[in-house]
Design an enzyme around this catalytic site. Structure first.
Site, PDB file in Angstrom:
ATOM      1  N   ASP A  47     -56.400 -65.007  84.849  1.00 17.81           N
ATOM      2  CA  ASP A  47     -55.896 -65.535  86.761  1.00 17.81           C
ATOM      3  C   ASP A  47     -56.513 -65.107  87.528  1.00 17.81           C
ATOM      4  O   ASP A  47     -56.231 -65.403  88.676  1.00 17.81           O
ATOM      5  CB  ASP A  47     -54.016 -65.942  86.557  1.00 17.81           C
ATOM      6  CG  ASP A  47     -53.488 -66.578  85.553  1.00 17.81           C
ATOM      7  OD1 ASP A  47     -54.445 -68.159  85.605  1.00 17.81           O
ATOM      8  OD2 ASP A  47     -52.896 -66.493  84.679  1.00 17.81           O
ATOM      9  N   GLY A  48     -56.240 -63.580  86.975  1.00 18.58           N
ATOM     10  CA  GLY A  48     -56.664 -62.169  87.852  1.00 18.58           C
ATOM     11  C   GLY A  48     -58.082 -63.001  88.877  1.00 18.58           C
ATOM     12  O   GLY A  48     -58.007 -62.581  89.921  1.00 18.58           O
ATOM     13  N   GLU A  89     -50.673 -60.024  90.127  1.00 17.21           N
ATOM     14  CA  GLU A  89     -51.501 -58.265  90.759  1.00 17.21           C
ATOM     15  C   GLU A  89     -50.586 -57.594  91.780  1.00 17.21           C
ATOM     16  O   GLU A  89     -49.899 -58.392  92.596  1.00 17.21           O
ATOM     17  CB  GLU A  89     -52.774 -58.787  91.875  1.00 17.21           C
ATOM     18  CG  GLU A  89     -54.271 -59.611  90.822  1.00 17.21           C
ATOM     19  CD  GLU A  89     -54.898 -58.938  89.710  1.00 17.21           C
ATOM     20  OE1 GLU A  89     -54.938 -57.952  89.615  1.00 17.21           O
ATOM     21  OE2 GLU A  89     -54.185 -59.481  88.680  1.00 17.21           O
ATOM     22  N   GLN A 137     -63.061 -54.239  89.595  1.00 18.61           N
ATOM     23  CA  GLN A 137     -62.477 -55.421  90.098  1.00 18.61           C
ATOM     24  C   GLN A 137     -62.981 -55.680  91.567  1.00 18.61           C
ATOM     25  O   GLN A 137     -63.411 -54.743  92.055  1.00 18.61           O
ATOM     26  CB  GLN A 137     -60.899 -54.022  89.524  1.00 18.61           C
ATOM     27  CG  GLN A 137     -59.270 -55.078  90.285  1.00 18.61           C
ATOM     28  CD  GLN A 137     -58.738 -54.740  90.742  1.00 18.61           C
ATOM     29  OE1 GLN A 137     -58.652 -53.200  90.655  1.00 18.61           O
ATOM     30  NE2 GLN A 137     -57.765 -55.600  90.490  1.00 18.61           N
ATOM     31  N   PRO A 157     -65.608 -58.827  81.201  1.00 19.69           N
ATOM     32  CA  PRO A 157     -65.238 -59.095  79.755  1.00 19.69           C
ATOM     33  C   PRO A 157     -64.252 -57.956  79.572  1.00 19.69           C
ATOM     34  O   PRO A 157     -64.071 -57.510  78.140  1.00 19.69           O
ATOM     35  CB  PRO A 157     -67.041 -57.864  79.498  1.00 19.69           C
ATOM     36  CG  PRO A 157     -66.972 -57.285  80.684  1.00 19.69           C
ATOM     37  CD  PRO A 157     -66.144 -58.392  81.709  1.00 19.69           C
ATOM     38  N   ARG A 194     -48.321 -58.914  74.563  1.00 24.13           N
ATOM     39  CA  ARG A 194     -47.760 -57.947  75.484  1.00 24.13           C
ATOM     40  C   ARG A 194     -46.506 -57.916  76.433  1.00 24.13           C
ATOM     41  O   ARG A 194     -45.334 -57.246  77.271  1.00 24.13           O
ATOM     42  CB  ARG A 194     -49.195 -57.765  76.197  1.00 24.13           C
ATOM     43  CG  ARG A 194     -48.559 -58.094  77.714  1.00 24.13           C
ATOM     44  CD  ARG A 194     -50.213 -57.082  78.830  1.00 24.13           C
ATOM     45  NE  ARG A 194     -49.823 -57.430  79.715  1.00 24.13           N
ATOM     46  CZ  ARG A 194     -50.712 -57.479  81.022  1.00 24.13           C
ATOM     47  NH1 ARG A 194     -51.692 -58.089  80.450  1.00 24.13           N
ATOM     48  NH2 ARG A 194     -50.924 -57.819  82.147  1.00 24.13           N
TER      49      ARG A 194
HETATM   50  P1  ADP Z   1     -55.663 -60.788  82.313  1.00 22.76           P
HETATM   51  O1  ADP Z   1     -55.288 -62.049  82.083  1.00 22.76           O
HETATM   52  O2  ADP Z   1     -56.071 -60.149  80.524  1.00 22.76           O
HETATM   53  O3  ADP Z   1     -54.812 -59.517  82.918  1.00 22.76           O
HETATM   54  P2  ADP Z   1     -57.242 -61.172  84.476  1.00 22.76           P
HETATM   55  O4  ADP Z   1     -58.484 -62.001  85.137  1.00 22.76           O
HETATM   56  O5  ADP Z   1     -56.238 -61.411  84.924  1.00 22.76           O
HETATM   57  O6  ADP Z   1     -57.104 -60.708  83.072  1.00 22.76           O
HETATM   58  O7  ADP Z   1     -57.942 -59.506  84.557  1.00 22.76           O
HETATM   59  C1  ADP Z   1     -57.572 -58.342  84.690  1.00 22.76           C
HETATM   60  C2  ADP Z   1     -58.658 -57.945  86.098  1.00 22.76           C
HETATM   61  O8  ADP Z   1     -59.411 -57.100  85.839  1.00 22.76           O
HETATM   62  C3  ADP Z   1     -57.923 -57.820  87.537  1.00 22.76           C
HETATM   63  O9  ADP Z   1     -57.300 -58.165  88.510  1.00 22.76           O
HETATM   64  C4  ADP Z   1     -59.954 -58.911  87.799  1.00 22.76           C
HETATM   65  O10 ADP Z   1     -60.075 -58.331  89.225  1.00 22.76           O
HETATM   66  C5  ADP Z   1     -60.313 -56.984  87.273  1.00 22.76           C
HETATM   67  N1  ADP Z   1     -61.482 -57.129  87.023  1.00 22.76           N
HETATM   68  C6  ADP Z   1     -62.914 -57.930  86.488  1.00 22.76           C
HETATM   69  N2  ADP Z   1     -63.643 -57.639  86.112  1.00 22.76           N
HETATM   70  C7  ADP Z   1     -63.371 -56.403  85.555  1.00 22.76           C
HETATM   71  C8  ADP Z   1     -64.133 -55.334  85.649  1.00 22.76           C
HETATM   72  N3  ADP Z   1     -65.220 -55.639  85.046  1.00 22.76           N
HETATM   73  N4  ADP Z   1     -63.803 -53.860  84.917  1.00 22.76           N
HETATM   74  C9  ADP Z   1     -62.380 -54.150  84.678  1.00 22.76           C
HETATM   75  N5  ADP Z   1     -61.487 -54.700  85.736  1.00 22.76           N
HETATM   76  C10 ADP Z   1     -62.248 -55.851  86.158  1.00 22.76           C
END
Ligand code: ADP
Ligand code: MG
Length: 646
Positions: free
Chosen positions: A203-204, A597, A179, A145, A313
């Site tokens: 992608d994370g 990451e 995370q 989310p 960003r």
């Molecule tokens: P973005 O492209 O916006 O960075 P990502 O899919 O890469 O999106 O996710 C960003 C980070 O958020 C990742 O490190 C992921 O592990 C972490 N993440 C996933 N679920 C949650 C959550 N519920 N709360 C906080 N962080 C989360």
């Protein structure tokens, strides 16, 4: 043959007083020609490319006196401003006097269309009946989310779920809570119950899923499960590459999400190369995108505080970083891909004016194939799930721009066969459950789609109960992702710190950036390596040496939008294809990222494992696959998702 007519017939419209049409179905499009009241010279919306169709279904009138059956086709054409809009087209099968015959005709068309969408071969002279279609694929959707600007859940609810429901896919949905949650979930999953794991984020989250799969004792089997991404994050690099592979024009934001969702609805996958990265501490992780050091990783991590801006960003981060441009002394060693000619870009290599040791093949921009020319699909499956009606509920804070529902008329048609009462459980469409077969749009009674973010399911989503990870045992959200214990052996790499074997090339000096890419895209709108292909078995090394001016660096990034940066002749830009590399920063401080990451700073090394995973890419556009993939044998062919398991 793309233009060969497969089916041809006359249909009315809904409501019945509307125009009449001649429909022709070919392997690549549905042609709609108005017959009455008068034929159109230039039919509007007369060509519906299958690349823009998510699915179809048959409907019947609520009136018992109506003997017609209806065929509803869900399409996502481009609007006048370029963005995709949802439009359901409803056609009335009414040539026969009784409903049964009309229904059989509508179903014949629906089956043929679905077979074409999913790459299921149509029998030459046999009857086209729904039995041709395999069972629906079961997808596990993992939604972060907080992905991107925090819109992932809204976009998922408003756009993804309706579309995959129209396509007849079956799914369970889980929102991640923190995370590494996705990583833990896939570690406890019974994989034979799923045909794919799809992340709805950046992608994370997919990085977590892949590393979770490789951390299982049964990693060899586990990593083969098809994984996919529906882009709702900030960078969306993999989605950018999938979009290009599928033959769509470059897109970002909601358009990119709709393109990738359309591709996913059609099924089909590609081999996914994974880069095994060993960090200074000995921890190992698997990258599906890139390892970055210098300018790119600095921008990525330092722009985290502007997350609210979404993809913008990175633009802001780039401007800020350009203002305080750093160079980093370091050493880059790599094992060149061999023979280089067979692995290089398709176009003639354009050596950059660098030292001979710096193998500099300039990737040629990939030609952009027409979105209308998708190759026939690979096998996939259909049935059930959540769907929305035309008045699918929207909360006050939701995305203001979802496509308006189609309105084929008053709500007088019902899904065919009629559905049992009662909504499916929120965010959970049990595979094979008729309760999850809800009415899609086109004037149907709205089904009970999800209204609020679903409460995250504590147990990993599966038709059966599975053990829930102990929250107390979950890693601290601030701690780096744990290293992967299992996975294939890195047979090309000596231990980090030991001398490299003969045949490696070493570059030393000041670098502005070093980037090791697996797919083509650095983010959705930056094509770092235009000739990179899924499953090419290569790690694409790009670097920019110190001495580059700010203006030149800016020009490189601007040209990268179309993948044209290698054509600028920038003397500091270098490129090489490799099987393995070692990166040794010779500074105390800096930022290293793996798939966006941040990881521990220090020397690292990596080896590509060709085709180790499977990526849900949808069908490949003709011409997007270039030479270089054959090296990995049959695994490199298109991989259909599941479909055979019960
Ligand atoms: P973005 O492209 O916006 O960075 P990502 O899919 O890469 O999106 O996710 C960003 C980070 O958020 C990742 O490190 C992921 O592990 C972490 N993440 C996933 N679920 C949650 C959550 N519920 N709360 C906080 N962080 C989360
Ligand atoms: Mg690759």
């Amino acid at each position: 043959m793309a233009g060969t007519p497969l089916l041809h017939g006359e249909f009315g419209s809904y409501p019945a007083r509307g125009p009449r049409f001649a429909l022709t179905l070919t392997p690549v499009a549905l042609h709609v020609q108005r017959l009455r009241p008068r034929p159109e010279a230039w039919p509007q919306g007369g060509l519906v490319p299958l690349a823009e169709v998510s699915g179809c279904r048959t409907l019947r009138s609520c009136s018992p006196n109506d003997s017609a059956a209806y065929l509803c086709v869900y399409t996502y054409p481009r609007g006048r401003r370029g963005g995709r809009r949802r439009a359901a087209r409803t056609f009335r099968a009414d040539r026969a006097p009784d409903y049964k015959e009309n229904h059989a005709e509508a179903q014949r068309w629906a089956t043929a269309l679905t077979c074409l969408l999913r790459g299921v071969p149509l029998p030459g002279d046999l009857e086209i009946t729904p039995e041709l279609l395999p069972r629906p694929p079961r997808l596990l959707l993992l939604v972060n989310p907080f992905g991107g600007r925090g819109l992932a859940w809204q976009w998922c609810k408003n756009h993804v779920l309706p579309m995959i429901s129209e396509a007849g896919l079956s799914f369970n949905l889980i929102q991640t809570e923190r995370q590494n949650h996705a990583r833990e979930l896939v570690q406890g999953l019974r994989l034979n119950e799923w045909d794919g794991i799809v992340t709805v984020s950046g992608d994370g989250l997919l990085y977590e899923v892949v590393n979770g799969l490789l951390d299982r004792p049964d990693w060899e089997e586990a990593v083969k499960i098809p994984v996919g991404v529906l882009p709702c994050g900030s960078g969306n690099a993999l989605a950018g590459a999938i979009n290009q592979h599928g033959g769509f024009e470059p897109a970002i934001g909601l358009d990119l999400l709709l393109n990738c969702s359309l591709l996913m609805c059609r099924g089909g996958g590609s081999p996914l190369d994974l880069l095994s990265v060993t960090l200074a501490s000995g921890a190992r992780c698997f990258s599906l995108l890139s390892v970055a050091w210098g300018f790119v990783s600095d921008v990525d991590i330092q722009s985290e505080r502007f997350r609210v801006l979404g993809p913008a960003r990175f633009t802001l981060g780039t401007v800020l970083r350009l203002a305080s441009l750093h160079v980093y002394p370091g050493r880059l060693s790599y094992l060149p891909a061999s023979p280089p000619a067979s692995n290089g870009p398709p176009a003639a290599p354009q050596p950059l004016p660098r030292a001979a040791s710096e193998l500099a093949l300039a990737p040629a921009p990939a030609s952009a194939p027409s979105p209308e020319t998708h190759s026939p699909l690979h096998r996939s499956v259909s049935d059930l799930p959540l769907a929305r009606g035309p008045d699918f509920p929207r909360g006050p804070q939701e995305d203001p721009s979802p496509s308006p529902p189609p309105s084929p008329g008053p709500c007088l048609l019902s899904p065919d066969p009629p559905l049992p009462p009662g909504p499916p459980s929120l965010g959970h469409s049990p595979p094979g459950s008729p309760a999850s077969q809800t009415g899609a749009s086109c004037g149907l009674p709205p089904s009970e789609g999800p209204r609020e973010p679903p409460a995250p399911m504590k147990a990993p989503a599966s038709p059966d109960t599975q053990t829930s990870p102990d929250p107390a045992a979950s890693p601290d959200s601030e701690s780096p992702a744990p290293g992967t214990l299992h996975g294939p052996k890195d047979d090309l790499l000596p231990p980090l710190g030991s001398p490299l074997p003969p045949g490696w090339v070493t570059l030393e000096g000041d670098f502005v950036l070093i980037l090791a890419q697996s797919p083509s895209h650095l983010c959705a709108d930056l094509v770092a390596v235009p000739n990179a292909r899924f499953g090419d078995g290569l790690v694409h090394l790009c670097w920019v040496r110190g001495g580059v001016s700010r203006a030149s660096l800016l020009r490189l990034f601007l040209a990268m939008e179309k993948g044209g940066h290698f054509g600028l002749g920038c003397p500091q830009l270098g490129y090489a294809t490799a099987r393995a590399f070692r990166l040794e920063p010779l500074t105390r401080h800096g930022i290293l990222t793996v798939d966006g990451e941040q990881v521990e700073y220090g020397p690292l090394q990596a080896q590509i494992h060709p085709g180790l995973g499977t990526l849900l890419t949808g069908p490949e556009a003709p011409g997007s696959q270039l030479a270089g993939g054959e090296a990995w044998g049959p695994k490199c062919g298109p991989v259909p998702w599941g479909g055979g398991k019960v």
